[in-house]
Design a protein around this motif. Structure first.
Motif, PDB file in Angstrom:
ATOM      1  N   UNK A 195       0.821  -1.210   0.000  1.00  0.00           N
ATOM      2  CA  UNK A 195       0.000   0.000   0.000  1.00  0.00           C
ATOM      3  C   UNK A 195       0.855   1.259   0.000  1.00  0.00           C
ATOM      4  N   UNK A 196       1.913   1.280   0.790  1.00  0.00           N
ATOM      5  CA  UNK A 196       2.804   2.435   0.826  1.00  0.00           C
ATOM      6  C   UNK A 196       3.557   2.590  -0.491  1.00  0.00           C
ATOM      7  N   UNK A 197       3.967   1.469  -1.071  1.00  0.00           N
ATOM      8  CA  UNK A 197       4.660   1.494  -2.362  1.00  0.00           C
ATOM      9  C   UNK A 197       3.741   2.020  -3.457  1.00  0.00           C
ATOM     10  N   UNK A 198       2.526   1.488  -3.526  1.00  0.00           N
ATOM     11  CA  UNK A 198       1.579   1.910  -4.566  1.00  0.00           C
ATOM     12  C   UNK A 198       1.157   3.367  -4.374  1.00  0.00           C
ATOM     13  N   UNK A 298      15.674   0.355  -2.703  1.00  0.00           N
ATOM     14  CA  UNK A 298      16.416   1.387  -3.431  1.00  0.00           C
ATOM     15  C   UNK A 298      15.474   2.484  -3.908  1.00  0.00           C
ATOM     16  N   UNK A 299      14.298   2.078  -4.406  1.00  0.00           N
ATOM     17  CA  UNK A 299      13.291   3.051  -4.837  1.00  0.00           C
ATOM     18  C   UNK A 299      12.901   3.959  -3.673  1.00  0.00           C
ATOM     19  N   UNK A 300      12.649   3.373  -2.509  1.00  0.00           N
ATOM     20  CA  UNK A 300      12.256   4.152  -1.334  1.00  0.00           C
ATOM     21  C   UNK A 300      13.377   5.086  -0.885  1.00  0.00           C
ATOM     22  N   UNK A 301      14.617   4.611  -0.983  1.00  0.00           N
ATOM     23  CA  UNK A 301      15.762   5.448  -0.617  1.00  0.00           C
ATOM     24  C   UNK A 301      15.901   6.621  -1.582  1.00  0.00           C
ATOM     25  N   UNK A 302      15.734   6.355  -2.872  1.00  0.00           N
ATOM     26  CA  UNK A 302      15.875   7.410  -3.884  1.00  0.00           C
ATOM     27  C   UNK A 302      14.766   8.455  -3.782  1.00  0.00           C
ATOM     28  N   UNK A 303      13.602   8.042  -3.272  1.00  0.00           N
ATOM     29  CA  UNK A 303      12.459   8.958  -3.193  1.00  0.00           C
ATOM     30  C   UNK A 303      12.111   9.312  -1.747  1.00  0.00           C
ATOM     31  N   UNK A 304      13.094   9.202  -0.873  1.00  0.00           N
ATOM     32  CA  UNK A 304      12.854   9.451   0.548  1.00  0.00           C
ATOM     33  C   UNK A 304      12.237  10.821   0.787  1.00  0.00           C
ATOM     34  N   UNK A 305      12.798  11.851   0.185  1.00  0.00           N
ATOM     35  CA  UNK A 305      12.278  13.206   0.410  1.00  0.00           C
ATOM     36  C   UNK A 305      10.883  13.369  -0.187  1.00  0.00           C
ATOM     37  N   UNK A 306      10.641  12.736  -1.345  1.00  0.00           N
ATOM     38  CA  UNK A 306       9.313  12.803  -1.972  1.00  0.00           C
ATOM     39  C   UNK A 306       8.256  12.138  -1.093  1.00  0.00           C
TER      40      UNK A 306
END
Length: 377
Positions: A195-198, A298-306
């Motif tokens: 859910x958090x990913x989507x 990696x996706x979550x790390x790259x978009x941490x600020x977003x």
């Protein structure tokens, strides 16, 4: 009338059981004692529910005192879900042996009316966390041979049988697979992480990329909706034919991500990647390798600020992103072997229920996460 003693009451499974017990008549369950290290993370509007904060790694005398204070002398049925995660296999075995042993010894001292002790383990019993030669033959049965090497489920199940024989209790083991439910904490909840990913993909206007390969996308997996698990566990705990037996429990219908992933994308209004899953490299050892092609951590790390910005803009729970287990999502979608067990043992004691893993599992979790402000409404 019975009294339930629930260890691990703040986890996905513990919460589902408390909710199922609360839906029962007080002529069936007169008291529900909820044990967890932390205070309750969700509201339980039932005067029968008594919470007690207990550190099961504390000295036994302290655990005994806490159980007595909670009224566990009246307990007739124990449901055990408590668990401590460790990366190292031997550390995992050692800490959960102590956790479980302390709990059983304290119950033996306090709860002289105890009749049934139910332990939840899982499909790791069949080597699904290891793959390859460690996998039991399909379909997995409750009496399938154990794999070589250490497994804390083996240790706990042996301890359970020994303690029950010593105290005259009946034992039950239930083994679910991926558990679909809700809690506010980091408890390997596949549906919460999905859910958090989507939600992040939606906010970033990105397609919902499948982490694993096309092999994993097409494989059969058993999903275990927490509410269905809880219903079965109460049924088993009150059914004599279930005593001194182990059972697999899943939703009753085999699922693939070919079916589930598009439904998840449609629910959140995000596009699927094209193709929805990439082929594995030719060097991959199918059946033994974990083939992760698109790392969600990696996706979550790259978009941490977003993602942090999304939490603030949508006025979500400040800890929402802490509830994600990104590594677990990668592993669950990237193994190249299937999860297939039989429900024959459960059917043999009269369990006939089948639920839809998306409609009764993923979707209610998503709705509850919106209510809890973990994901945007």
């Amino acid at each position: 009338m019975s009294t339930a003693l629930v260890f691990g009451a703040n986890g996905v499974s513990g919460i589902a059981l408390l909710q199922a017990l609360s839906a029962s008549s007080d002529k069936e369950w007169k008291k529900i004692i909820a044990i967890s290290r932390r205070p309750p993370v969700l509201d339980h509007d039932d005067p029968r529910v008594v919470f007690e904060s207990v550190d099961l790694l504390a000295p036994k005398d302290e655990v005994v005192q806490k159980l007595r204070h909670a009224g566990a002398a009246e307990a007739t049925h124990t449901f055990f879900y408590a668990y401590i995660a460790k990366e190292d296999e031997q550390e995992l075995i050692d800490v959960n042996r102590k956790l479980f042993g302390n709990a059983m010894e304290a119950v033996a001292e306090v709860s002289k009316q105890m009749k049934v002790f139910l332990l939840q383990t899982g499909y790791k019993y069949y080597g699904t966390h290891k793959g390859g030669e460690n996998l039991a033959s399909y379909p997995w049965k409750a009496d399938s041979p154990r794999h070589e090497g250490g497994n804390f489920y083996y240790v706990q199940e042996d301890m359970l049988k020994d303690e029950c024989n010593k105290n005259g209790w009946k034992w039950i083991v239930t083994r679910p697979n991926f558990i679909l439910g809700v809690t506010k904490g980091n408890f390997m909840s596949l549906a919460t992480t999905v859910a958090l990913y989507a939600s992040g993909c939606k906010a970033l206007n990105q397609p919902l990329v499948f982490p694993g390969s096309s092999v994993s996308y097409k494989l059969e997996y058993d999903q275990s909706t927490a509410a269905n698990n809880a219903a079965f566990q109460i049924f088993a705990a009150t059914t004599e034919k279930a005593y001194n037996r182990a059972f697999n429990i899943y939703d009753g219908k085999t699922e693939t991500f070919v079916d589930l992933w598009p439904k998840i994308a449609d629910y959140f209004g995000v596009k699927l990647a094209s193709p929805p899953a990439d082929d594995p490299p030719s060097s991959a050892n199918i059946g033994s390798d974990v083939v992760n092609l698109h790392s969600v951590p990696e996706w979550a790390k790259n978009h941490k600020s977003d993602l942090e910005k999304l939490v603030k803009e949508q006025d979500l729970d400040p800890d929402a992103l802490k509830y994600a287990t990104w590594d677990f999502l990668d592993f669950a979608t990237s193994r190249t072997w299937k999860d297939r067990a039989t429900l024959d043992e459960a059917r043999s004691i009269g369990w006939t229920k089948t639920v839809d893993s998306f409609e009764d599992g993923f979707k209610p979790v998503f709705e509850e996460l919106k209510r809890l402000k973990v994901i945007p409404a």
